[in-house]
Design a protein around this motif. Sequence first.
Motif, short mmCIF file in Angstrom:
data_model
loop_
_atom_site.label_atom_id
_atom_site.label_comp_id
_atom_site.label_asym_id
_atom_site.label_seq_id
_atom_site.Cartn_x
_atom_site.Cartn_y
_atom_site.Cartn_z
N ARG A 161 26.71 -4.89 113.42
CA ARG A 161 26.66 -3.87 112.38
C ARG A 161 25.19 -3.64 112.06
O ARG A 161 24.46 -4.57 111.70
N ALA A 162 24.73 -2.40 112.20
CA ALA A 162 23.31 -2.10 112.10
C ALA A 162 22.72 -2.50 110.75
O ALA A 162 21.60 -3.00 110.67
N SER A 163 23.48 -2.32 109.66
CA SER A 163 22.96 -2.63 108.34
C SER A 163 22.64 -4.11 108.18
O SER A 163 21.78 -4.49 107.39
N VAL A 164 23.32 -4.97 108.95
CA VAL A 164 23.06 -6.41 108.91
C VAL A 164 21.97 -6.78 109.90
O VAL A 164 21.04 -7.53 109.57
N LEU A 165 22.05 -6.25 111.11
CA LEU A 165 21.07 -6.60 112.14
C LEU A 165 19.66 -6.19 111.74
O LEU A 165 18.69 -6.91 112.01
N LYS A 166 19.51 -5.05 111.10
CA LYS A 166 18.19 -4.59 110.71
C LYS A 166 17.61 -5.39 109.54
O LYS A 166 16.47 -5.17 109.13
N GLY A 167 18.39 -6.33 109.02
CA GLY A 167 17.91 -7.19 107.94
C GLY A 167 17.12 -8.38 108.42
O GLY A 167 16.59 -9.14 107.60
N VAL A 168 17.02 -8.58 109.74
CA VAL A 168 16.23 -9.68 110.28
C VAL A 168 15.19 -9.12 111.24
O VAL A 168 15.35 -8.04 111.80
N ARG A 169 14.11 -9.86 111.40
CA ARG A 169 13.06 -9.49 112.35
C ARG A 169 13.00 -10.57 113.42
O ARG A 169 13.10 -11.77 113.13
N LEU A 170 12.84 -10.13 114.67
CA LEU A 170 12.84 -11.06 115.80
C LEU A 170 11.42 -11.27 116.30
O LEU A 170 10.67 -10.31 116.50
N TYR A 171 11.06 -12.53 116.50
CA TYR A 171 9.74 -12.88 116.99
C TYR A 171 9.87 -13.90 118.12
O TYR A 171 10.91 -14.54 118.29
N GLY A 172 8.77 -14.07 118.86
CA GLY A 172 8.75 -15.09 119.91
C GLY A 172 9.82 -14.83 120.95
O GLY A 172 9.85 -13.79 121.59
N GLU A 173 10.73 -15.79 121.12
CA GLU A 173 11.85 -15.65 122.05
C GLU A 173 13.16 -15.93 121.30
O GLU A 173 14.03 -16.65 121.76
N MET A 174 13.28 -15.33 120.14
CA MET A 174 14.40 -15.62 119.26
C MET A 174 15.62 -14.74 119.47
O MET A 174 16.57 -14.81 118.69
N HIS A 175 15.62 -13.88 120.49
CA HIS A 175 16.75 -12.97 120.66
C HIS A 175 18.06 -13.71 120.91
O HIS A 175 19.13 -13.24 120.55
N ARG A 176 17.99 -14.89 121.53
CA ARG A 176 19.22 -15.62 121.83
C ARG A 176 19.82 -16.25 120.57
O ARG A 176 20.96 -16.70 120.59
N PHE A 177 19.05 -16.30 119.49
CA PHE A 177 19.54 -16.92 118.25
C PHE A 177 19.96 -15.88 117.21
O PHE A 177 20.12 -16.23 116.03
N ILE A 178 20.12 -14.62 117.60
CA ILE A 178 20.42 -13.58 116.61
C ILE A 178 21.66 -13.92 115.78
O ILE A 178 21.63 -13.78 114.55
N PRO A 179 22.78 -14.36 116.36
CA PRO A 179 23.93 -14.71 115.51
C PRO A 179 23.60 -15.79 114.47
O PRO A 179 24.10 -15.74 113.35
N ALA A 180 22.75 -16.74 114.85
CA ALA A 180 22.35 -17.77 113.89
C ALA A 180 21.49 -17.18 112.78
O ALA A 180 21.65 -17.51 111.60
N TRP A 181 20.57 -16.27 113.14
CA TRP A 181 19.77 -15.59 112.12
C TRP A 181 20.67 -14.83 111.16
O TRP A 181 20.48 -14.85 109.94
N LEU A 182 21.66 -14.13 111.71
CA LEU A 182 22.52 -13.30 110.87
C LEU A 182 23.42 -14.13 109.97
O LEU A 182 23.94 -13.62 108.97
N SER A 183 23.61 -15.40 110.30
CA SER A 183 24.42 -16.26 109.43
C SER A 183 23.76 -16.48 108.08
O SER A 183 24.41 -16.94 107.14
N THR A 184 22.46 -16.14 107.96
CA THR A 184 21.80 -16.23 106.66
C THR A 184 22.11 -15.00 105.81
O THR A 184 21.82 -15.00 104.61
N LEU A 185 22.68 -13.95 106.41
CA LEU A 185 22.95 -12.71 105.70
C LEU A 185 24.44 -12.42 105.57
O LEU A 185 24.82 -11.53 104.81
N THR A 186 25.28 -13.11 106.33
CA THR A 186 26.71 -12.83 106.29
C THR A 186 27.48 -14.13 106.51
O THR A 186 26.89 -15.16 106.87
N TYR A 187 28.79 -14.09 106.28
CA TYR A 187 29.63 -15.26 106.51
C TYR A 187 29.89 -15.44 108.00
O TYR A 187 30.00 -14.46 108.76
N THR A 188 30.03 -16.69 108.41
CA THR A 188 30.28 -16.95 109.83
C THR A 188 31.65 -16.46 110.27
O THR A 188 31.87 -16.25 111.46
#
Length: 321
Positions: A161-188
């Motif tokens: 969901r774009a409104s949630v994904l755009k709430g995080v910024r990706l750095y380094g090689e963190m693309h594989r951890f996006i679901p983990a990042w999003l767990s700080t903004l939504t329920y698992t």
Amino acid sequence: MPQLSVVIPLYNEIESIPALIEALRAALAGADAEVIIVDDGSRDGSARALDDAAQSWGAALKILHLQRNFGQTAAMQAGIDAARGEVIVTLDADLQNDPQDILPLAQRLLREHLDVVAGWRKDRKDGLLLRKIPSRIANRLIRRLTGVYLHDYGCTLKAYRASVLKGVRLYGEMHRFIPAWLSTLTYTDRILEVPVRHHPRRAGKSKYGISRTFRVLVDLFFVKYFLGYSQRPMHFFGTIGLASLAVGSAMLLYLFVDKFVDGASISGRPMLIAGVLFFLAGLQFLNTGILGEMLSRVYYEAQHKTTYVVRSSVHIDVSEI
């Protein structure tokens, strides 16, 4: 405004581009979608091939050419920034993931009111030693440390969901951890994993090797800290500091009693050195925690960031009732 944005980072995939474009056009025929392909500084002629594809496809295909090779995470972030759809689907350019899975993932996300639908390469068509075994080890470790239980973190095919994904910024090689990042903004429980098709690589060569596993492990330590303590670093460093202070103080107190009650000599004893080191280390950890708290507050206040995300709101105008 398209309802769906498909973001594809690409680097040196000239042999895959014709088949990729054809597969995308077939998979998205009739859909209200845009495709954003981010050329991550390719040096094999991919840039020209992508420009030619854009000329033939039209406005539905957008090409972003990065100045140089910044890496998959940066390329993915560039595509996410440019995306305008309500749903964003990320996909690799090598066609190992099937574009035919794009719409089913996006439709399930909207139908079930989810925030992430992650692809799971259940029947993975990769080498066992260099790809499957390291991936399984890394996935198991990531699950244990992040608390987000996905079978396949490495699968790029995911719908967000774009409104949630755009709430995080990706750095380094963190693309594989996006679901983990999003767990700080939504329920698992708003993060779902579904099996998707996986094909052997048709052309070109993989950009990944066994060294990727070690980079994942290094990144994972940062992710674990960020998920648990980014807004309260004192809880992390303070706990270690107090434990170290307690151990050091106990050692020094024992030596104090031994010296002044029993009259024993304590000079040159290893416990004296260890006690002093533990005590000083505890003070240093506490100091680091205080500095971390100050930096965290400066970061959030300077960038006007919040520690929450509003999912939706309802407003009723009383004057119209």
